[in-house]
Design a protein around this motif. Sequence first.
Motif, mmCIF file in Angstrom:
data_model
loop_
_atom_site.group_PDB
_atom_site.id
_atom_site.type_symbol
_atom_site.label_atom_id
_atom_site.label_comp_id
_atom_site.label_asym_id
_atom_site.label_seq_id
_atom_site.Cartn_x
_atom_site.Cartn_y
_atom_site.Cartn_z
ATOM 1 N N ALA A 1 -33.784 45.925 -31.428
ATOM 2 C CA ALA A 1 -34.103 46.934 -30.413
ATOM 3 C C ALA A 1 -34.672 46.260 -29.169
ATOM 4 O O ALA A 1 -34.344 46.645 -28.037
ATOM 5 N N LEU A 2 -35.498 45.259 -29.367
ATOM 6 C CA LEU A 2 -36.084 44.545 -28.233
ATOM 7 C C LEU A 2 -35.011 43.802 -27.435
ATOM 8 O O LEU A 2 -35.062 43.771 -26.196
ATOM 9 N N ALA A 3 -34.032 43.244 -28.123
ATOM 10 C CA ALA A 3 -32.925 42.575 -27.431
ATOM 11 C C ALA A 3 -32.127 43.586 -26.607
ATOM 12 O O ALA A 3 -31.759 43.315 -25.461
ATOM 13 N N GLY A 4 -31.858 44.753 -27.160
ATOM 14 C CA GLY A 4 -31.161 45.805 -26.418
ATOM 15 C C GLY A 4 -31.956 46.256 -25.212
ATOM 16 O O GLY A 4 -31.395 46.475 -24.129
ATOM 17 N N PHE A 5 -33.267 46.379 -25.380
ATOM 18 C CA PHE A 5 -34.157 46.773 -24.287
ATOM 19 C C PHE A 5 -34.077 45.766 -23.145
ATOM 20 O O PHE A 5 -33.882 46.135 -21.987
ATOM 21 N N GLY A 6 -34.214 44.506 -23.472
ATOM 22 C CA GLY A 6 -34.192 43.456 -22.449
ATOM 23 C C GLY A 6 -32.855 43.342 -21.747
ATOM 24 O O GLY A 6 -32.791 43.230 -20.518
ATOM 25 N N LEU A 7 -31.776 43.394 -22.513
ATOM 26 C CA LEU A 7 -30.443 43.301 -21.908
ATOM 27 C C LEU A 7 -30.153 44.490 -20.995
ATOM 28 O O LEU A 7 -29.603 44.324 -19.903
ATOM 29 N N ALA A 8 -30.516 45.685 -21.442
ATOM 30 C CA ALA A 8 -30.266 46.876 -20.620
ATOM 31 C C ALA A 8 -31.112 46.843 -19.348
ATOM 32 O O ALA A 8 -30.623 47.197 -18.269
ATOM 33 N N PHE A 9 -32.361 46.414 -19.454
ATOM 34 C CA PHE A 9 -33.213 46.328 -18.261
ATOM 35 C C PHE A 9 -32.615 45.348 -17.256
ATOM 36 O O PHE A 9 -32.568 45.635 -16.060
ATOM 37 N N MET A 10 -32.145 44.210 -17.733
ATOM 38 C CA MET A 10 -31.552 43.224 -16.836
ATOM 39 C C MET A 10 -30.248 43.731 -16.222
ATOM 40 O O MET A 10 -29.943 43.426 -15.067
ATOM 41 N N LEU A 11 -29.482 44.524 -16.958
ATOM 42 C CA LEU A 11 -28.259 45.108 -16.419
ATOM 43 C C LEU A 11 -28.584 46.106 -15.311
ATOM 44 O O LEU A 11 -27.939 46.114 -14.260
ATOM 45 N N VAL A 12 -29.603 46.936 -15.536
ATOM 46 C CA VAL A 12 -30.032 47.884 -14.494
ATOM 47 C C VAL A 12 -30.528 47.117 -13.276
ATOM 48 O O VAL A 12 -30.255 47.498 -12.137
ATOM 49 N N ARG A 13 -31.230 46.021 -13.487
ATOM 50 C CA ARG A 13 -31.700 45.186 -12.382
ATOM 51 C C ARG A 13 -30.524 44.641 -11.567
ATOM 52 O O ARG A 13 -30.540 44.687 -10.339
ATOM 53 N N LEU A 14 -29.505 44.160 -12.265
ATOM 54 C CA LEU A 14 -28.317 43.642 -11.589
ATOM 55 C C LEU A 14 -27.633 44.739 -10.768
ATOM 56 O O LEU A 14 -27.236 44.522 -9.621
ATOM 57 N N ILE A 15 -27.526 45.926 -11.331
ATOM 58 C CA ILE A 15 -26.909 47.051 -10.621
ATOM 59 C C ILE A 15 -27.741 47.442 -9.405
ATOM 60 O O ILE A 15 -27.201 47.678 -8.317
ATOM 61 N N ALA A 16 -29.060 47.506 -9.564
ATOM 62 C CA ALA A 16 -29.936 47.880 -8.448
ATOM 63 C C ALA A 16 -29.835 46.872 -7.305
ATOM 64 O O ALA A 16 -29.753 47.251 -6.132
ATOM 65 N N ILE A 17 -29.813 45.599 -7.629
ATOM 66 C CA ILE A 17 -29.690 44.568 -6.601
ATOM 67 C C ILE A 17 -28.337 44.664 -5.909
ATOM 68 O O ILE A 17 -28.238 44.545 -4.684
ATOM 69 N N SER A 18 -27.291 44.898 -6.679
ATOM 70 C CA SER A 18 -25.949 45.027 -6.098
ATOM 71 C C SER A 18 -25.861 46.210 -5.154
ATOM 72 O O SER A 18 -25.272 46.123 -4.080
ATOM 73 N N ILE A 19 -26.446 47.331 -5.542
ATOM 74 C CA ILE A 19 -26.439 48.523 -4.689
ATOM 75 C C ILE A 19 -27.198 48.259 -3.396
ATOM 76 O O ILE A 19 -26.747 48.628 -2.317
ATOM 77 N N MET A 20 -28.335 47.596 -3.487
ATOM 78 C CA MET A 20 -29.135 47.327 -2.292
ATOM 79 C C MET A 20 -28.439 46.339 -1.349
ATOM 80 O O MET A 20 -28.596 46.418 -0.144
ATOM 81 N N ARG A 21 -27.666 45.435 -1.887
ATOM 82 C CA ARG A 21 -26.938 44.491 -1.046
ATOM 83 C C ARG A 21 -25.771 45.149 -0.345
ATOM 84 O O ARG A 21 -25.397 44.762 0.763
ATOM 85 N N ILE A 22 -25.158 46.137 -0.980
ATOM 86 C CA ILE A 22 -23.993 46.812 -0.409
ATOM 87 C C ILE A 22 -24.400 47.843 0.636
ATOM 88 O O ILE A 22 -23.753 47.956 1.679
ATOM 89 N N SER A 23 -25.455 48.596 0.360
ATOM 90 C CA SER A 23 -25.828 49.687 1.263
ATOM 91 C C SER A 23 -26.385 49.146 2.570
ATOM 92 O O SER A 23 -27.123 48.169 2.599
ATOM 93 N N PRO A 24 -26.035 49.801 3.681
ATOM 94 C CA PRO A 24 -26.552 49.351 4.982
ATOM 95 C C PRO A 24 -28.047 49.638 5.087
ATOM 96 O O PRO A 24 -28.537 50.605 4.483
ATOM 97 N N PRO A 25 -28.784 48.826 5.831
ATOM 98 C CA PRO A 25 -30.216 49.054 5.978
ATOM 99 C C PRO A 25 -30.482 50.353 6.734
ATOM 100 O O PRO A 25 -29.741 50.718 7.655
ATOM 101 N N ALA A 26 -31.538 51.047 6.327
ATOM 102 C CA ALA A 26 -31.920 52.289 7.004
ATOM 103 C C ALA A 26 -32.515 51.963 8.366
ATOM 104 O O ALA A 26 -33.142 50.916 8.558
#
Length: 97
Positions: free
Chosen positions: A69-94
């Motif tokens: 369960a801890l491995a799933g927790f860590g992997l999912a958190f890192m995946l969400v982190r990767l997605i969040a960073i990707s979204i912030m890089r793509i979106s234009p600055p406000a």
Amino acid sequence: MIAIDWTSFALGAGAGSLMGVLFFAGLALGIQLALRTERAALVLALSAALRIAALLVAGWLVAGAGVTALAGFGLAFMLVRLIAISIMRISPPAEAC
């Protein structure tokens, strides 16, 4: 062969995904609030403390369910982190107000 408890992994991944979304939403909210106040450092420090404490508590609870369960927790958190960073890089600055 190593047996993996996929149910435990999935529950950990679900918790990790939820905590990842809450963590980075809290980060975005903390930054927005800090930009609107004169005490930015205090707002950012309080935001970081709350986010880190919540993440540690959730991780501690998930760790009680086992290593899988801890491995799933860590992997999912890192995946969400990767997605969040990707979204912030793509979106234009406000635009600055």
